[in-house]
Design a protein around this motif. Structure first.
Motif, PDB file in Angstrom:
ATOM      1  N   THR A 170       0.813  -1.229   0.000  1.00 47.67           N
ATOM      2  CA  THR A 170       0.000   0.000   0.000  1.00 47.67           C
ATOM      3  C   THR A 170       0.847   1.280   0.000  1.00 47.67           C
ATOM      4  O   THR A 170       2.009   1.265   0.402  1.00 47.67           O
ATOM      5  N   PHE A 172       1.434   5.680   0.769  1.00 52.56           N
ATOM      6  CA  PHE A 172       1.402   6.497   1.982  1.00 52.56           C
ATOM      7  C   PHE A 172       0.144   7.345   2.099  1.00 52.56           C
ATOM      8  O   PHE A 172      -0.163   7.848   3.172  1.00 52.56           O
ATOM      9  N   GLU A 199       5.963   2.110   4.266  1.00 52.36           N
ATOM     10  CA  GLU A 199       6.932   2.264   5.359  1.00 52.36           C
ATOM     11  C   GLU A 199       6.895   3.672   5.939  1.00 52.36           C
ATOM     12  O   GLU A 199       7.451   3.931   7.001  1.00 52.36           O
ATOM     13  N   ARG A 200       6.192   4.587   5.241  1.00 50.45           N
ATOM     14  CA  ARG A 200       6.163   5.959   5.752  1.00 50.45           C
ATOM     15  C   ARG A 200       5.015   6.178   6.738  1.00 50.45           C
ATOM     16  O   ARG A 200       5.013   7.110   7.509  1.00 50.45           O
ATOM     17  N   GLY A 248      -0.175   2.441  -5.664  1.00 49.05           N
ATOM     18  CA  GLY A 248       0.958   3.347  -5.494  1.00 49.05           C
ATOM     19  C   GLY A 248       1.376   3.937  -6.838  1.00 49.05           C
ATOM     20  O   GLY A 248       0.546   4.088  -7.753  1.00 49.05           O
ATOM     21  N   SER A 249       2.648   4.230  -6.959  1.00 47.40           N
ATOM     22  CA  SER A 249       3.140   4.930  -8.150  1.00 47.40           C
ATOM     23  C   SER A 249       3.272   3.972  -9.345  1.00 47.40           C
ATOM     24  O   SER A 249       3.333   2.754  -9.174  1.00 47.40           O
ATOM     25  N   ASN A 270      -3.221  -0.499  -8.990  1.00 45.73           N
ATOM     26  CA  ASN A 270      -3.781   0.848  -9.146  1.00 45.73           C
ATOM     27  C   ASN A 270      -2.643   1.849  -9.043  1.00 45.73           C
ATOM     28  O   ASN A 270      -1.908   1.832  -8.052  1.00 45.73           O
ATOM     29  N   MET A 271      -2.524   2.730 -10.025  1.00 43.84           N
ATOM     30  CA  MET A 271      -1.324   3.584 -10.047  1.00 43.84           C
ATOM     31  C   MET A 271      -1.664   5.070 -10.191  1.00 43.84           C
ATOM     32  O   MET A 271      -2.736   5.497  -9.804  1.00 43.84           O
ATOM     33  N   CYS A 304      -4.910  10.242  -5.293  1.00 46.83           N
ATOM     34  CA  CYS A 304      -4.819   9.774  -6.685  1.00 46.83           C
ATOM     35  C   CYS A 304      -6.010  10.276  -7.488  1.00 46.83           C
ATOM     36  O   CYS A 304      -5.977  10.263  -8.710  1.00 46.83           O
ATOM     37  N   GLU A 404       2.691  13.499 -13.037  1.00 45.38           N
ATOM     38  CA  GLU A 404       1.807  13.602 -11.877  1.00 45.38           C
ATOM     39  C   GLU A 404       2.560  14.412 -10.812  1.00 45.38           C
ATOM     40  O   GLU A 404       3.659  14.025 -10.412  1.00 45.38           O
TER      41      GLU A 404
HETATM   42  P1  NAD Z   1       5.036   4.332  -4.004  1.00 48.62           P
HETATM   43  O1  NAD Z   1       4.912   3.572  -5.273  1.00 48.62           O
HETATM   44  O2  NAD Z   1       6.277   5.077  -3.746  1.00 48.62           O
HETATM   45  O3  NAD Z   1       4.859   3.311  -2.775  1.00 48.62           O
HETATM   46  C1  NAD Z   1       3.810   2.372  -2.745  1.00 48.62           C
HETATM   47  C2  NAD Z   1       4.332   1.061  -2.160  1.00 48.62           C
HETATM   48  O4  NAD Z   1       5.298   0.501  -3.054  1.00 48.62           O
HETATM   49  C3  NAD Z   1       5.004   1.233  -0.816  1.00 48.62           C
HETATM   50  O5  NAD Z   1       4.582   0.186   0.028  1.00 48.62           O
HETATM   51  C4  NAD Z   1       6.490   1.157  -1.133  1.00 48.62           C
HETATM   52  O6  NAD Z   1       7.234   0.529  -0.118  1.00 48.62           O
HETATM   53  C5  NAD Z   1       6.544   0.334  -2.411  1.00 48.62           C
HETATM   54  N1  NAD Z   1       7.570   0.820  -3.349  1.00 48.62           N
HETATM   55  C6  NAD Z   1       7.962   2.095  -3.558  1.00 48.62           C
HETATM   56  N2  NAD Z   1       8.862   2.168  -4.540  1.00 48.62           N
HETATM   57  C7  NAD Z   1       9.070   0.917  -4.975  1.00 48.62           C
HETATM   58  C8  NAD Z   1       9.875   0.346  -5.993  1.00 48.62           C
HETATM   59  N3  NAD Z   1      10.676   1.095  -6.742  1.00 48.62           N
HETATM   60  N4  NAD Z   1       9.818  -0.972  -6.171  1.00 48.62           N
HETATM   61  C9  NAD Z   1       9.009  -1.743  -5.422  1.00 48.62           C
HETATM   62  N5  NAD Z   1       8.219  -1.245  -4.440  1.00 48.62           N
HETATM   63  C10 NAD Z   1       8.229   0.062  -4.218  1.00 48.62           C
HETATM   64  O7  NAD Z   1       3.759   5.259  -3.901  1.00 48.62           O
HETATM   65  P2  NAD Z   1       3.457   6.353  -2.804  1.00 48.62           P
HETATM   66  O8  NAD Z   1       4.381   7.519  -3.004  1.00 48.62           O
HETATM   67  O9  NAD Z   1       3.386   5.751  -1.458  1.00 48.62           O
HETATM   68  O10 NAD Z   1       1.964   6.785  -3.211  1.00 48.62           O
HETATM   69  C11 NAD Z   1       1.684   7.794  -4.148  1.00 48.62           C
HETATM   70  C12 NAD Z   1       1.322   7.223  -5.496  1.00 48.62           C
HETATM   71  O11 NAD Z   1       0.251   6.300  -5.360  1.00 48.62           O
HETATM   72  C13 NAD Z   1       0.814   8.272  -6.473  1.00 48.62           C
HETATM   73  O12 NAD Z   1       1.350   8.014  -7.740  1.00 48.62           O
HETATM   74  C14 NAD Z   1      -0.704   8.054  -6.477  1.00 48.62           C
HETATM   75  O13 NAD Z   1      -1.350   8.485  -7.648  1.00 48.62           O
HETATM   76  C15 NAD Z   1      -0.762   6.596  -6.317  1.00 48.62           C
HETATM   77  N6  NAD Z   1      -2.056   6.183  -5.798  1.00 48.62           N
HETATM   78  C16 NAD Z   1      -2.924   5.579  -6.650  1.00 48.62           C
HETATM   79  C17 NAD Z   1      -4.174   5.210  -6.215  1.00 48.62           C
HETATM   80  C18 NAD Z   1      -5.146   4.561  -7.133  1.00 48.62           C
HETATM   81  O14 NAD Z   1      -6.105   3.959  -6.641  1.00 48.62           O
HETATM   82  N7  NAD Z   1      -4.957   4.645  -8.442  1.00 48.62           N
HETATM   83  C19 NAD Z   1      -4.543   5.454  -4.887  1.00 48.62           C
HETATM   84  C20 NAD Z   1      -3.613   6.062  -4.037  1.00 48.62           C
HETATM   85  C21 NAD Z   1      -2.369   6.421  -4.498  1.00 48.62           C
END
Ligand code: NAD
Length: 519
Positions: A170, A172, A199-200, A248-249, A270-271, A304, A404
């Motif tokens: 998940t 942050f 982790e944050r 996440g991203s 979901n990204m 997001c 983004e």
């Molecule tokens: P992030 O991708 O940095 O982190 C998400 C998870 O992935 C964390 O648990 C992290 O430990 C892990 N992670 C981070 N970088 C990684 C890598 N290089 N390889 C493998 N794992 C990794 O995302 P974030 O900064 O926590 O959240 C923000 C992003 O999430 C934004 O892009 C936002 O649009 C997206 N988001 C999307 C939705 C949706 O439903 N589409 C909802 C919420 C957030």
């Protein structure tokens, strides 16, 4: 730490999931029903984004700890999937009540670790709670299908069955809602679950785990590990894990989708997003501008589904000064301060990144109509604050449009017609959400039918579907076949077994082997 021993409507202690053995509290792992201290030598600091003080530490779980967690999930699966569906439903009925009674405590923890305002943090919990409430309809959602008499004496029916061990990773920005999109849906179907929270912001997930345990979930049905890349790779690779949910991203999501898929797992990912709000000149001006400002700058733009891009069509372009005035009036402050509208960004790195994207817009010729980069928040000078920022005259080639931003920055484009606006939205690679603001039904209908985005609002700025529907982001905002929560969520976490049975009366017994295909 005080434990909740009864299933009564008890308040959960605010700091649960952390143990203080030095000046900085540490986040525990949750393995086989126990909150345990990691033996790792690698720890990450957790900061309060409003002050940048270190408020805790989170471990990078060791390989042995991650193996213990997945083994616990595997061991628990047999009896959990065999538990009656009504017994599983009862646990989630108790769970929704505990969450409801502890919304404030969960929200405080979110604000402390993530920074968003308390009211917004309560919304974060509430939207997750709604998913838990929906899981309580499991007795209808797990129904299979039957077709009697497909031929003489023969009936076909299907069972919807759990997959086994499932895992979630998940982000942050929604410490409560997004974990709650995942493990309750998977578990009520009979799966066991391995969660790796961001982790944050790990504290909220720990408190949610405690509440689930206190609702009666048996040991091993939910395990929680912490970490970054090694934990993610472990989840993508471990053969016992059958399905991965990621939010996440794009960078992480595409990687996890590919690595998990190559290893034969189901993955839903979901990204990121770039959500456009199209403002027609016939829209209700007051309503539209307030909605746009709320959806662009709420949660400091770290949603997001934030409306981070406005397209003003025709005469609506003259509304820009009013838009700027409304954004200017928002109060930037620490999330726990009364009256705060916009809290801090998650980290100093996020702040630097957002500020440099604002600067890139200026350098590429956009007009800086409101600049939040120099915002001062009294008493919180070290926080990661950026105030509401508006860039006008943005064009699709600019970096502030193609990336983004994930901060309190609204980029504004112009279009002469609805067709031009639709074309712009459809050319953008993301397809998470969009909204049109209009009083004309035909305009709204044309937009909803022609726009290639998975979630569309008509005079609704952030059209996140309630849990009886699914979260249906599309194109670059999603990878996978089956979306989160709603019917699709239950499909994701289940597989179908189809049974064809024949019960013949004795006088219809076959007299010789049937060697041809039945016709
Ligand atoms: P992030 O991708 O940095 O982190 C998400 C998870 O992935 C964390 O648990 C992290 O430990 C892990 N992670 C981070 N970088 C990684 C890598 N290089 N390889 C493998 N794992 C990794 O995302 P974030 O900064 O926590 O959240 C923000 C992003 O999430 C934004 O892009 C936002 O649009 C997206 N988001 C999307 C939705 C949706 O439903 N589409 C909802 C919420 C957030």
């Amino acid at each position: 730490t005080t434990l909740i021993r009864s299933l009564s409507r008890t308040k959960v202690p605010f700091q649960f999931g952390r143990m203080c053995y030095s000046s900085v509290p540490t986040t525990k792992l949750f393995i086989d029903g126990k909150f345990i201290e990691s033996k790792t030598s690698e720890w990450l600091d957790i900061h309060n984004p409003a002050t940048n003080e270190v408020i805790g530490r989170v471990p990078k779980a060791t390989q042995e700890e991650m193996l213990a967690a997945v083994d616990s999930c595997s061991r628990a699966f047999h009896s959990w999937s065999d538990t009656s569906i009504l017994a599983r439903q009862q646990i989630f009925l108790r769970y929704q009540l505990l969450i409801k009674d502890n919304i404030r405590e969960l929200a405080k923890l979110i604000t402390q670790e993530q920074g968003k305002t308390l009211a917004d943090a309560e919304g974060d919990v509430f939207r997750g709670l709604q998913v838990v409430e929906h899981t309580c309809s499991i007795t209808s959602l797990m129904l299979g299908e039957t077709l009697p008499s497909i031929t003489k004496d023969m009936d076909t029916y299907t069972y919807r069955l759990p997959l086994g061990v499932c895992a979630g990773i998940t982000p942050f920005n929604f410490p409560a809602m997004i974990p709650l999109w995942m493990f309750p849906v998977a578990m009520v179907c009979g799966n066991t679950y391995l969660l790796k929270p961001s982790e944050r912001v790990p504290g909220c997930a720990m408190l949610l785990a405690k509440m689930l345990q206190d609702s009666g979930a048996p040991d091993g049905t939910l395990n929680i590990i912490h970490g970054q890349h090694a934990a993610v790779n472990f989840i993508c690779d471990h053969p016992a894990i059958r399905a991965i949910s990621f939010v996440g991203s794009n960078r992480a999501g595409e990687y996890i989708y590919e690595r998990g898929s190559i290893n034969g797992k189901r993955v839903q990912s979901n990204m990121g997003a770039k959500n456009h709000g199209v403002v027609m000149p016939d829209a209700n001006k007051e309503n539209t501008l307030n909605q746009l400002v709320g959806a662009a700058f709420g949660a400091a733009g770290q949603r997001c589904m934030a409306l981070s891009t406005a397209i003003l069509v025709g005469e609506a372009q003259s509304w820009l000064p009013d838009l700027v005035q409304r954004a200017k009036a928002l109060r930037v402050n620490a999330g726990d301060q009364p009256g705060a509208d916009v809290g801090p960004l998650i980290s100093p790195e996020a702040r630097t990144r957002v500020e440099s994207l604002i600067q890139s817009g200026v350098d590429e010729g956009a007009s800086l109509l409101l600049d939040g980069r120099k915002v001062q928040v009294k008493g919180y000078e070290k926080g990661n604050f950026v105030g509401p920022t508006i860039l006008g005259n943005v064009t699709p080639q600019m970096k502030c449009y193609t990336e983004e931003i994930f901060g309190p920055v609204l980029v504004v484009l112009q279009a002469d017609s609805l067709d031009e606006a639709i074309d712009l939205v459809n050319k953008n690679p993301y397809g998470n959400g969009t909204a049109i603001f209009t009083t004309n039904g035909a305009t709204a209908r044309k937009y909803t039918h022609e726009v290639d985005v998975g979630q569309v609002g008509v005079n609704v700025p952030i059209p996140v579907p309630l849990p009886m529907f699914s979260f249906t982001g599309s194109r670059a905002s999603f990878r996978g076949d089956t979306n989160f929560y709603g019917k699709q969520g239950f499909q994701f976490y289940t597989q179908i077994k189809t049974v064809t049975s024949q019960w013949k009366a004795e006088d219809a017994t076959l007299k010789s082997p049937a060697v041809t295909m039945p016709t």
